[in-house]
Design a protein around this motif. Structure first.
Motif, PDB file in Angstrom:
ATOM      1  N   SER A   1     -38.765 -19.278-101.956  1.00 49.51           N
ATOM      2  CA  SER A   1     -40.214 -19.462-102.047  1.00 49.51           C
ATOM      3  C   SER A   1     -40.933 -18.137-101.827  1.00 49.51           C
ATOM      4  CB  SER A   1     -40.683 -20.490-101.015  1.00 49.51           C
ATOM      5  OG  SER A   1     -40.397 -20.028 -99.701  1.00 49.51           O
ATOM      6  N   GLN A   2     -42.205 -18.109-102.210  1.00 52.94           N
ATOM      7  CA  GLN A   2     -43.064 -16.968-101.930  1.00 52.94           C
ATOM      8  C   GLN A   2     -43.916 -17.287-100.698  1.00 52.94           C
ATOM      9  OE1 GLN A   2     -45.346 -15.447-105.247  1.00 52.94           O
ATOM     10  NE2 GLN A   2     -43.766 -16.056-106.721  1.00 52.94           N
ATOM     11  N   ILE A   3     -44.095 -16.305 -99.854  1.00 55.02           N
ATOM     12  CA  ILE A   3     -44.874 -16.518 -98.634  1.00 55.02           C
ATOM     13  C   ILE A   3     -46.057 -15.566 -98.600  1.00 55.02           C
ATOM     14  CG2 ILE A   3     -42.962 -17.447 -97.290  1.00 55.02           C
ATOM     15  CD1 ILE A   3     -42.527 -14.696 -96.085  1.00 55.02           C
ATOM     16  N   PRO A   4     -47.140 -15.943 -97.900  1.00 60.70           N
ATOM     17  CA  PRO A   4     -48.364 -15.131 -97.891  1.00 60.70           C
ATOM     18  C   PRO A   4     -48.297 -13.906 -96.990  1.00 60.70           C
ATOM     19  CG  PRO A   4     -48.669 -17.088 -96.547  1.00 60.70           C
ATOM     20  CD  PRO A   4     -47.331 -17.231 -97.198  1.00 60.70           C
ATOM     21  N   GLU A   5     -47.324 -13.850 -96.088  1.00 56.21           N
ATOM     22  CA  GLU A   5     -47.212 -12.680 -95.220  1.00 56.21           C
ATOM     23  C   GLU A   5     -45.828 -12.654 -94.582  1.00 56.21           C
ATOM     24  OE1 GLU A   5     -49.072 -14.399 -91.036  1.00 56.21           O
ATOM     25  OE2 GLU A   5     -50.324 -13.142 -92.318  1.00 56.21           O
ATOM     26  N   ALA A   6     -45.434 -11.460 -94.123  1.00 53.18           N
ATOM     27  CA  ALA A   6     -44.156 -11.300 -93.428  1.00 53.18           C
ATOM     28  C   ALA A   6     -44.363 -10.330 -92.281  1.00 53.18           C
ATOM     29  CB  ALA A   6     -43.088 -10.766 -94.382  1.00 53.18           C
ATOM     30  N   PHE A   7     -43.641 -10.556 -91.201  1.00 57.63           N
ATOM     31  CA  PHE A   7     -43.790  -9.732 -90.005  1.00 57.63           C
ATOM     32  C   PHE A   7     -42.446  -9.668 -89.298  1.00 57.63           C
ATOM     33  CE2 PHE A   7     -45.049 -14.089 -89.371  1.00 57.63           C
ATOM     34  CZ  PHE A   7     -44.208 -14.494 -88.349  1.00 57.63           C
ATOM     35  N   ALA A   8     -42.342  -8.761 -88.341  1.00 63.47           N
ATOM     36  CA  ALA A   8     -41.088  -8.601 -87.589  1.00 63.47           C
ATOM     37  C   ALA A   8     -40.798  -9.867 -86.779  1.00 63.47           C
ATOM     38  CB  ALA A   8     -41.191  -7.389 -86.665  1.00 63.47           C
ATOM     39  N   PRO A   9     -39.524 -10.292 -86.748  1.00 62.98           N
ATOM     40  CA  PRO A   9     -38.328  -9.701 -87.343  1.00 62.98           C
ATOM     41  C   PRO A   9     -37.851 -10.451 -88.588  1.00 62.98           C
ATOM     42  CG  PRO A   9     -37.676 -11.187 -85.598  1.00 62.98           C
ATOM     43  CD  PRO A   9     -39.172 -11.374 -85.781  1.00 62.98           C
ATOM     44  N   MET A  10     -38.761 -10.868 -89.444  1.00 62.26           N
ATOM     45  CA  MET A  10     -38.388 -11.664 -90.613  1.00 62.26           C
ATOM     46  C   MET A  10     -37.564 -10.838 -91.603  1.00 62.26           C
ATOM     47  SD  MET A  10     -41.987 -13.703 -91.323  1.00 62.26           S
ATOM     48  CE  MET A  10     -41.388 -14.510 -92.798  1.00 62.26           C
ATOM     49  N   SER A  11     -36.578 -11.476 -92.218  1.00 68.37           N
ATOM     50  CA  SER A  11     -35.805 -10.870 -93.301  1.00 68.37           C
ATOM     51  C   SER A  11     -36.313 -11.448 -94.619  1.00 68.37           C
ATOM     52  CB  SER A  11     -34.311 -11.162 -93.123  1.00 68.37           C
ATOM     53  OG  SER A  11     -33.824 -10.521 -91.956  1.00 68.37           O
ATOM     54  N   VAL A  12     -36.841 -10.574 -95.485  1.00 63.51           N
ATOM     55  CA  VAL A  12     -37.504 -11.017 -96.707  1.00 63.51           C
ATOM     56  C   VAL A  12     -37.130 -10.092 -97.859  1.00 63.51           C
ATOM     57  CG1 VAL A  12     -39.466 -12.026 -95.468  1.00 63.51           C
ATOM     58  CG2 VAL A  12     -39.567  -9.629 -96.219  1.00 63.51           C
ATOM     59  N   VAL A  13     -37.619 -10.455 -99.050  1.00 64.68           N
ATOM     60  CA  VAL A  13     -37.498  -9.598-100.232  1.00 64.68           C
ATOM     61  C   VAL A  13     -38.905  -9.255-100.700  1.00 64.68           C
ATOM     62  CG1 VAL A  13     -36.692  -9.426-102.611  1.00 64.68           C
ATOM     63  CG2 VAL A  13     -35.308 -10.628-100.917  1.00 64.68           C
TER      64      VAL A  13
ATOM     65  N   ALA B   1     -34.731  -5.987-100.452  1.00 62.71           N
ATOM     66  CA  ALA B   1     -34.422  -6.840 -99.306  1.00 62.71           C
ATOM     67  C   ALA B   1     -34.338  -6.011 -98.035  1.00 62.71           C
ATOM     68  CB  ALA B   1     -33.102  -7.569 -99.544  1.00 62.71           C
ATOM     69  N   GLY B   2     -34.753  -6.611 -96.919  1.00 64.88           N
ATOM     70  CA  GLY B   2     -34.673  -5.931 -95.634  1.00 64.88           C
ATOM     71  C   GLY B   2     -35.302  -6.770 -94.543  1.00 64.88           C
ATOM     72  N   GLN B   3     -35.252  -6.246 -93.348  1.00 70.14           N
ATOM     73  CA  GLN B   3     -35.854  -6.917 -92.190  1.00 70.14           C
ATOM     74  C   GLN B   3     -37.083  -6.137 -91.755  1.00 70.14           C
ATOM     75  OE1 GLN B   3     -33.698  -6.970 -88.375  1.00 70.14           O
ATOM     76  NE2 GLN B   3     -34.196  -9.148 -88.231  1.00 70.14           N
ATOM     77  N   VAL B   4     -38.199  -6.835 -91.635  1.00 68.60           N
ATOM     78  CA  VAL B   4     -39.441  -6.174 -91.228  1.00 68.60           C
ATOM     79  C   VAL B   4     -39.268  -5.625 -89.816  1.00 68.60           C
ATOM     80  CG1 VAL B   4     -41.920  -6.425 -90.913  1.00 68.60           C
ATOM     81  CG2 VAL B   4     -40.748  -7.800 -92.650  1.00 68.60           C
ATOM     82  N   ALA B   5     -39.550  -4.330 -89.660  1.00 68.69           N
ATOM     83  CA  ALA B   5     -39.394  -3.679 -88.358  1.00 68.69           C
ATOM     84  C   ALA B   5     -40.718  -3.517 -87.630  1.00 68.69           C
ATOM     85  CB  ALA B   5     -38.738  -2.309 -88.537  1.00 68.69           C
ATOM     86  N   GLY B   6     -41.816  -3.829 -88.305  1.00 66.15           N
ATOM     87  CA  GLY B   6     -43.114  -3.704 -87.649  1.00 66.15           C
ATOM     88  C   GLY B   6     -44.244  -4.053 -88.598  1.00 66.15           C
ATOM     89  N   GLY B   7     -45.379  -4.451 -88.029  1.00 64.35           N
ATOM     90  CA  GLY B   7     -46.562  -4.736 -88.827  1.00 64.35           C
ATOM     91  C   GLY B   7     -46.497  -6.044 -89.585  1.00 64.35           C
TER      92      GLY B   7
END
Length: 432
Positions: A292-304, A259-265
């Motif tokens: 749910s599962q997602i197809p992509e994650a980017f800043a500043p989303m918090s995901v696993v 788990a964390g927050q996307v910091a970039g990209g």
């Protein structure tokens, strides 16, 4: 279990929500009208309750004012109300049909520079107020320098109290030209100057018919339509791991997520990634967002993030692309804002927190102190005092995964902590 299509719609909703949120910080000299302007924005956007307005009107009348003191809506501390100044950072929230806003009302006094740095560090826009009667002051220039150092991408010069100079066009243009000339020496990519009267409401929410010579937008129109989506860091994948999720359940006994927050990209399933500092590689198996599962994650989303291989990953590690990794270093060169009374001197030992990683740090050298009024570098000072900013060399006990602050405001920043008290004593911006 929610399908990946549902996850995609959730991600789309987050994109839309994030694009509709603007964080901005106000700055300016004492009595330039920051709190009054914010009060006006809150009032005209219908963001305050009737009983709040009635209380402010009653207080204004009891003080003998012939107007409603809108500053009372934001100056919440008793000491602020008594002195008529802003001391601490006050966060206010309001919304219009087009966008949501978070305002950081930051202090104007030089002795509260640390508060201003705190409030502006996450801002998309900096709003510098200038009193039309006073013109640019030392504090106005200082705040522009600080916003530039903090890499706030957009700046608005609001020339306030135009009603007290008879809405004179020449006065506005003189201040605008002087500020633009000064800002040309700084790193300010986007600058907009707007003449306003916070007390009367001219050019705050709607265009004023008293300044027909001004052809630009009102302040609210500019805030509502400012494009900030391109300000996101989408080039370099940076995912600091905050927590390892291992549910103690038979249903999920094989589950391991980071788990964390996307910091970039942008992170996508199937991407080959590198884990630092171990250097192990794997592929992203899935990205979980709530249930749910997602197809992509980017800043500043918090995901696993789930990886295809069972590699050693723990809190403080960094997940990035295999061919685009941050620098791993124990030697940090940074601009530091010092936030406590005891000065920062060489040989001092402190805790350093960078993204989710904590280490100990030794101050090797204080190279110079920056005069934020003149941009002069005072070399040979040997220390930094309260609210001073300077270039500092640090040596850490563990390698940190860093980027220059100008490239990534998350992986390029850190805080310094007094280990004895746990108090944050400094904030740093890593040089390229």
């Amino acid at each position: 279990m929610t399908s990946q299509t549902d996850g995609a719609s959730a991600a789309d909703a987050l994109i839309e929500r994030d694009a509709d949120l603007l964080r901005f910080a106000t700055a300016g000299s004492v009595d330039d009208g920051k709190s009054t302007l914010i009060g006006r924005l809150l009032l005209d956007s219908k963001a305050i309750f009737e009983d709040q307005l009635e209380a402010v009107e009653a207080t204004s009348q009891s003080r003998g004012y012939d107007y409603t003191d809108l500053a009372l809506l934001t100056d919440g501390l008793r000491s602020e109300r008594e002195q008529g100044i802003t001391i601490d950072v006050a966060y206010r929230y309001f919304a219009t049909p087009k966008r949501k806003f978070i305002i950081a009302d930051t202090p104007g006094h030089v002795q509260y520079t640390r508060n201003m740095v705190t409030g502006a560090s996450t801002a998309d826009l900096g709003l510098v107020l200038v009193d039309a009667r006073q013109g640019l002051t030392e504090q106005s220039r200082r705040h522009a320098v600080l916003l530039s150092l903090l890499r706030v991408p957009h700046l608005v010069l609001a020339v306030n109290k135009m009603d007290l100079v008879d809405y004179d066009r020449k006065i506005f243009e003189k201040i605008d030209e002087e500020f633009t000339t000064f800002a040309s020496r700084l790193n300010i990519p986007d600058l907009q100057a707007i003449p306003i009267s916070a007390l009367q409401g001219d050019n705050v929410v709607t265009r004023s018919d008293k300044m027909g010579w001004y052809e630009g937008p009102s302040l609210m129109h500019h805030l509502e339509h400012l494009h900030i989506a391109s300000d996101r860091e989408l080039r370099d994948v940076r995912f600091p791991v905050q927590y390892v999720i291992r549910p103690k359940s038979d249903q999920y006994h094989d589950y391991r997520g980071y788990a964390g927050q996307v910091a970039g990209g942008v992170l996508k399933p199937g991407d080959e990634v590198l884990v630092l500092p171990s250097g192990m590689t794997s592929k992203i198996e899935a990205i979980d967002y709530f249930d749910s599962q997602i197809p992509e994650a980017f800043a500043p989303m918090s995901v696993v993030v789930r990886l295809a291989d069972d590699v050693d990953v723990s809190r403080g590690d960094m997940i990035c692309r295999t061919r685009n990794a941050p620098e791993q270093t124990q030697d940090i060169d940074a601009m530091v804002c010092w936030m406590t009374n005891a000065p920062l001197r060489p040989r001092a030992k402190l805790a350093i927190k960078h993204t989710t990683r904590t280490a100990r740090a030794l101050v090797k050298d204080v190279q110079y102190r920056l005069d934020v009024n003149t941009l002069h570098r005072d070399q040979g000072v040997g220390e930094l005092g309260l609210n001073e900013i300077g270039r500092v060399q640090l040596r850490t006990t563990q390698p940190l995964m860093v980027d220059p602050y100008e490239r990534n405001r998350t992986t390029g920043s850190f805080i310094l902590i007094d280990e004895a008290t746990g108090v944050t004593v400094g904030a740093g911006m890593i040089n390229g």
